[in-house]
Design an enzyme around this catalytic site. Structure first.
Site, PDB file in Angstrom:
ATOM      1  N   TRP A 154      11.567   8.235   6.363  1.00 47.83           N
ATOM      2  CA  TRP A 154      12.638   7.533   7.087  1.00 47.83           C
ATOM      3  C   TRP A 154      12.955   6.175   6.491  1.00 47.83           C
ATOM      4  O   TRP A 154      14.089   5.728   6.550  1.00 47.83           O
ATOM      5  CB  TRP A 154      12.433   7.521   8.596  1.00 47.83           C
ATOM      6  CG  TRP A 154      11.416   6.616   9.235  1.00 47.83           C
ATOM      7  CD1 TRP A 154      10.139   6.397   8.818  1.00 47.83           C
ATOM      8  CD2 TRP A 154      11.584   5.849  10.441  1.00 47.83           C
ATOM      9  NE1 TRP A 154       9.494   5.556   9.704  1.00 47.83           N
ATOM     10  CE2 TRP A 154      10.352   5.199  10.710  1.00 47.83           C
ATOM     11  CE3 TRP A 154      12.640   5.654  11.332  1.00 47.83           C
ATOM     12  CZ2 TRP A 154      10.158   4.363  11.822  1.00 47.83           C
ATOM     13  CZ3 TRP A 154      12.436   4.827  12.437  1.00 47.83           C
ATOM     14  CH2 TRP A 154      11.221   4.188  12.670  1.00 47.83           C
ATOM     15  N   ARG A 157      -6.676  11.930   9.725  1.00 46.83           N
ATOM     16  CA  ARG A 157      -5.685  11.706   8.662  1.00 46.83           C
ATOM     17  C   ARG A 157      -6.456  11.216   7.428  1.00 46.83           C
ATOM     18  O   ARG A 157      -7.193  10.223   7.531  1.00 46.83           O
ATOM     19  CB  ARG A 157      -4.674  10.639   9.090  1.00 46.83           C
ATOM     20  CG  ARG A 157      -3.711  11.051  10.189  1.00 46.83           C
ATOM     21  CD  ARG A 157      -2.980   9.842  10.732  1.00 46.83           C
ATOM     22  NE  ARG A 157      -3.942   8.844  11.219  1.00 46.83           N
ATOM     23  CZ  ARG A 157      -3.771   7.524  11.154  1.00 46.83           C
ATOM     24  NH1 ARG A 157      -2.673   7.014  10.642  1.00 46.83           N
ATOM     25  NH2 ARG A 157      -4.692   6.693  11.606  1.00 46.83           N
ATOM     26  N   PRO A 158      -6.292  11.857   6.284  1.00 48.17           N
ATOM     27  CA  PRO A 158      -7.082  11.480   5.103  1.00 48.17           C
ATOM     28  C   PRO A 158      -6.954  10.010   4.726  1.00 48.17           C
ATOM     29  O   PRO A 158      -7.933   9.385   4.333  1.00 48.17           O
ATOM     30  CB  PRO A 158      -6.494  12.377   4.015  1.00 48.17           C
ATOM     31  CG  PRO A 158      -6.036  13.592   4.763  1.00 48.17           C
ATOM     32  CD  PRO A 158      -5.489  13.059   6.055  1.00 48.17           C
ATOM     33  N   GLU A 159      -5.757   9.437   4.901  1.00 43.58           N
ATOM     34  CA  GLU A 159      -5.535   8.052   4.462  1.00 43.58           C
ATOM     35  C   GLU A 159      -6.084   7.036   5.466  1.00 43.58           C
ATOM     36  O   GLU A 159      -6.061   5.837   5.189  1.00 43.58           O
ATOM     37  CB  GLU A 159      -4.039   7.826   4.187  1.00 43.58           C
ATOM     38  CG  GLU A 159      -3.158   7.562   5.400  1.00 43.58           C
ATOM     39  CD  GLU A 159      -2.836   8.810   6.233  1.00 43.58           C
ATOM     40  OE1 GLU A 159      -3.422   9.889   5.993  1.00 43.58           O
ATOM     41  OE2 GLU A 159      -1.990   8.689   7.154  1.00 43.58           O
ATOM     42  N   GLU A 204       7.480  -6.065   5.825  1.00 44.69           N
ATOM     43  CA  GLU A 204       7.860  -4.807   6.478  1.00 44.69           C
ATOM     44  C   GLU A 204       8.261  -4.997   7.941  1.00 44.69           C
ATOM     45  O   GLU A 204       8.964  -4.182   8.507  1.00 44.69           O
ATOM     46  CB  GLU A 204       6.696  -3.806   6.411  1.00 44.69           C
ATOM     47  CG  GLU A 204       5.469  -4.321   7.140  1.00 44.69           C
ATOM     48  CD  GLU A 204       4.318  -3.337   7.253  1.00 44.69           C
ATOM     49  OE1 GLU A 204       4.544  -2.129   7.138  1.00 44.69           O
ATOM     50  OE2 GLU A 204       3.186  -3.812   7.471  1.00 44.69           O
ATOM     51  N   ASP A 218       3.562   4.292  14.285  1.00 41.81           N
ATOM     52  CA  ASP A 218       2.113   4.408  14.305  1.00 41.81           C
ATOM     53  C   ASP A 218       1.530   2.996  14.179  1.00 41.81           C
ATOM     54  O   ASP A 218       1.682   2.392  13.133  1.00 41.81           O
ATOM     55  CB  ASP A 218       1.594   5.328  13.208  1.00 41.81           C
ATOM     56  CG  ASP A 218       2.367   5.211  11.890  1.00 41.81           C
ATOM     57  OD1 ASP A 218       3.508   4.721  11.875  1.00 41.81           O
ATOM     58  OD2 ASP A 218       1.804   5.610  10.865  1.00 41.81           O
ATOM     59  N   GLN A 227       8.649  12.865   9.350  1.00 44.91           N
ATOM     60  CA  GLN A 227       9.005  11.547   9.882  1.00 44.91           C
ATOM     61  C   GLN A 227      10.404  11.697  10.456  1.00 44.91           C
ATOM     62  O   GLN A 227      11.033  12.734  10.273  1.00 44.91           O
ATOM     63  CB  GLN A 227       8.946  10.489   8.760  1.00 44.91           C
ATOM     64  CG  GLN A 227       7.837   9.486   8.963  1.00 44.91           C
ATOM     65  CD  GLN A 227       7.854   8.327   7.978  1.00 44.91           C
ATOM     66  OE1 GLN A 227       8.587   8.321   6.993  1.00 44.91           O
ATOM     67  NE2 GLN A 227       7.026   7.335   8.248  1.00 44.91           N
ATOM     68  N   GLY A 260       6.910   7.750  13.139  1.00 47.44           N
ATOM     69  CA  GLY A 260       7.187   6.480  12.478  1.00 47.44           C
ATOM     70  C   GLY A 260       6.588   5.303  13.250  1.00 47.44           C
ATOM     71  O   GLY A 260       6.377   4.254  12.683  1.00 47.44           O
ATOM     72  N   ARG A 270       0.822  -1.204   0.000  1.00 44.68           N
ATOM     73  CA  ARG A 270       0.000   0.000   0.000  1.00 44.68           C
ATOM     74  C   ARG A 270       0.860   1.261   0.000  1.00 44.68           C
ATOM     75  O   ARG A 270       0.362   2.358  -0.229  1.00 44.68           O
ATOM     76  CB  ARG A 270      -0.959  -0.007   1.201  1.00 44.68           C
ATOM     77  CG  ARG A 270      -0.358   0.433   2.512  1.00 44.68           C
ATOM     78  CD  ARG A 270      -1.208   0.007   3.693  1.00 44.68           C
ATOM     79  NE  ARG A 270      -2.300   0.912   4.015  1.00 44.68           N
ATOM     80  CZ  ARG A 270      -2.220   1.963   4.834  1.00 44.68           C
ATOM     81  NH1 ARG A 270      -1.079   2.290   5.385  1.00 44.68           N
ATOM     82  NH2 ARG A 270      -3.286   2.689   5.097  1.00 44.68           N
TER      83      ARG A 270
END
Ligand SMILES: *[C@@H]1O[C@H](CO)[C@@H](O)[C@H](O)[C@H]1NC(C)=O
Length: 580
Positions: A178, A289-291, A515, A324, A226, A322, A171
């Site tokens: 960062w 937050r828009p996203e 990730e 979140d 970030q 960073g 995504r």
């Protein structure tokens, strides 16, 4: 306002909210009446047409914003009733927007190299083959932004940058701030210096335009940054390609980004009658937050009008960190995201990073023969060293801890970030090293098979137990390795071997890099948080390449005894014993 009829109650609230656009007097995350604030984003995101709110804000416009807003309004049934039905919203999105990702092209880095020198140094043949597989992933993560984004920026949420980028993956289909530090370190090892330099030039260009670097390459990230790694990216690049001209041309922009952190992200703190200045993550926005619009909106829904903007701001500040999200930012009775109080925290890692940035800028200015600026940054470094020691160092636990400036207390919980001053060499008295090593040993964090957990709290948030994150492993390992302590170096190697194992075992099983990973089990990706685990993955690849390079002659690929395989091995022995 004339809200009347059977829907009065609902629409009075709705219209008032929409009139304000945002809560309190704080601004929205960006000005766009489509991507950040207003009726369109509110209705589309709250209808949950897509699984992930990021989908909608990554779509580009089929027409000018003005025409699209007009089309939306023309669908209102009987003004001022402005709520469209779900079917109307789906139709509107389909006719007015393109799918996410269409503004970028797959890009094959021309400097990709199939035999970078560091590969041949890796002693273990399996790991060497794997490293080559990982360097090949750079080809699948390369993206170039189409020229139309430059000529028609108002039709895109994507921020145009001139050079192609390596994206994290999944995504995360744009550059991230960062993340790019570990990506660039991996690219430099892969001898892809042009690609690395292009990414640094993009960030410099962005500092020129916006005075700061947003969290990622989207306008809806412009209200937050970030962890500040730009100067350290430049340092990595110059270590591979000595180029004082490039540094000279851009040093002002590095200083400008540093100034953003010093002008907009500092907080005074007074300890034992002495005053210090340190940094924090701090965002002021009055809306979701828009996203992740619907998640944030619903989280704040039952709060008072006063409490909403501060929660929105602290949630965005947690995203800026960073981390979140994490119990690291929770202070309050509910132990949920509602307790996120990021602005009250003076984080160890942010101040450690800035410590290293100050030292690096002082070095850069010295190399450029600009002594006045060099002493400005040496002075800033000295101030920071004193402040970090006075405020963040905990003499009882023997480690650095986040400081809550509201409660005037340090947070005693374990986080790998507690050790980040080792990585930054942000201490004067080398006696701290032994104390930090013994803190780490006593903490229990070394008892997991697959690396350091992010915390000991299993909250379901992704920056908590049982997840391990690549940048945190790398910073702790490098910090321990860079000391003069044999014990610290030994722990560094063991942690590197664990991290290599979990990444390699998961790679063999899933043929992918993730990730984040689970510090327990036999090699699987991490979970939790607000979205599914993502594949790709920029910083995971960069960190593994770095570890394979640093410990090239010592790392092995042999399977470890994991908590899963242990009972499996024991079982036949147990049966045999019982039978005998
Ligand atoms: C930093 O804060 C100042 C006000 O203190 C503001 O004018 C400026 O726009 C901010 N800079 C950025 C890049 O947000």
């Amino acid at each position: 306002m004339n809200c009347s009829g059977w829907w009065v109650t609902f629409f009075v609230i709705f219209c008032v909210l929409q009139e304000n656009g945002v809560n309190g007097n704080l601004p929205p995350p960006c000005d766009s009446q489509i991507y950040c604030t207003g009726d369109i984003i509110h209705q589309v995101q709250m209808a949950k047409i897509f699984d992930d709110d990021k989908h909608f804000v990554d779509m580009s416009l089929r027409d000018s914003p003005a025409k699209i807003i007009k089309r939306f309004q023309s669908l209102f049934l009987r003004p001022p009733a402005r709520q469209l039905t779900r079917e109307q919203l789906i139709g509107f999105v389909n006719t007015s927007f393109y799918d996410p990702g269409t503004e970028m092209e797959q890009w094959n880095p021309p400097d990709w190299n199939e035999s970078p020198k560091f590969l041949s140094g890796i002693a273990n043949a399996e790991l060497r083959t794997w490293a080559l597989n990982i360097t090949s992933l750079w080809k699948s993560l390369g993206r170039k932004i189409k020229e139309d984004v430059k000529s028609n920026p108002d039709r895109y949420s994507q921020i145009y940058v001139p050079n192609p980028v390596i994206v994290p993956g999944g995504r995360f289909r744009e550059f991230y701030y960062w993340d790019s530090y570990w990506v660039i370190n991996g690219l430099l090892l892969s001898e892809m210096t042009q690609t690395a330099r292009g990414m640094i030039e993009n960030f410099l260009d962005i500092v020129q335009r916006y005075g700061m670097i947003p969290n990622g390459g989207r306008i809806y990230y412009l209200c937050r940054s970030q962890p500040p790694f730009l100067t350290l990216m430049m340092d990595s690049y110059l270590a591979s390609e000595k180029n004082l001209t490039f540094l000279r041309e851009n040093i002002n922009l590095l200083a400008k980004e540093y100034d953003f952190w010093m002008n907009n992200r500092t907080v005074p703190v007074s300890v034992n009658g002495n005053n210090y200045t340190l940094n924090r993550y701090y965002v002021q926005i009055g809306g979701p937050r828009p996203e992740s619009y619907s998640k944030d909106y619903e989280l704040a829904e039952n709060l008072t009008a006063d409490a909403k903007p501060s929660l929105y701001s602290d949630i965005a500040a947690a995203a800026e960190s960073g981390w979140d999200f994490s119990t690291r930012w929770f202070y309050g009775p509910t132990d949920t995201l509602l307790d996120t109080k990021t602005s009250s925290v003076i984080p160890v890692d942010l101040n450690a990073i800035l410590c290293r940035v100050e030292r690096t800028l002082a070095k850069f200015y010295t190399e450029l023969d600009m002594p006045e600026m060099a002493s400005r940054f040496s002075e800033a470094l000295n101030q920071r060293l004193k402040a970090v020691q006075a405020v963040l160092w905990d003499p009882d636990l023997g480690v650095w801890l986040d400081y809550n400036s509201e409660h005037q207390k340090r947070n005693p919980n374990f986080y790998p970030s507690n050790l980040s001053p080792l990585w930054a060499s942000c201490y004067e008295d080398t006696a701290v090293v032994d104390r930090v090593v013994s803190y780490l040993e006593k903490s229990g964090a070394l008892s997991y098979n697959n690396g350091l957990p992010t915390s000991f709290k299993n909250s379901g948030q992704q920056w908590d137990f049982p997840n391990g994150w690549p940048p945190l492993q790398q910073m702790v390992i490098e910090g321990l390795e860079n000391t003069q302590s044999a014990k610290a170096k030994d722990i560094a190697f063991r942690l590197a071997q664990k991290w290599v194992n979990v990444n390699y075992n998961a790679f063999k099983k899933y043929n992918a890099m993730f990730e984040k990973y689970d510090v327990e089990g036999d090699g699987k990706p991490g979970g939790g948080g607000e979205y599914e685990v993502q594949l790709g993955f920029g910083w995971s690849n960069g960190v593994i390449l770095q570890l394979l390079d640093v410990y090239k002659s010592r790392l092995t690929s042999s399977a470890i005894i994991t908590s899963f395989s242990f009972p499996v091995l024991l079982f036949p022995i147990l049966i045999l014993t019982l039978w005998a």
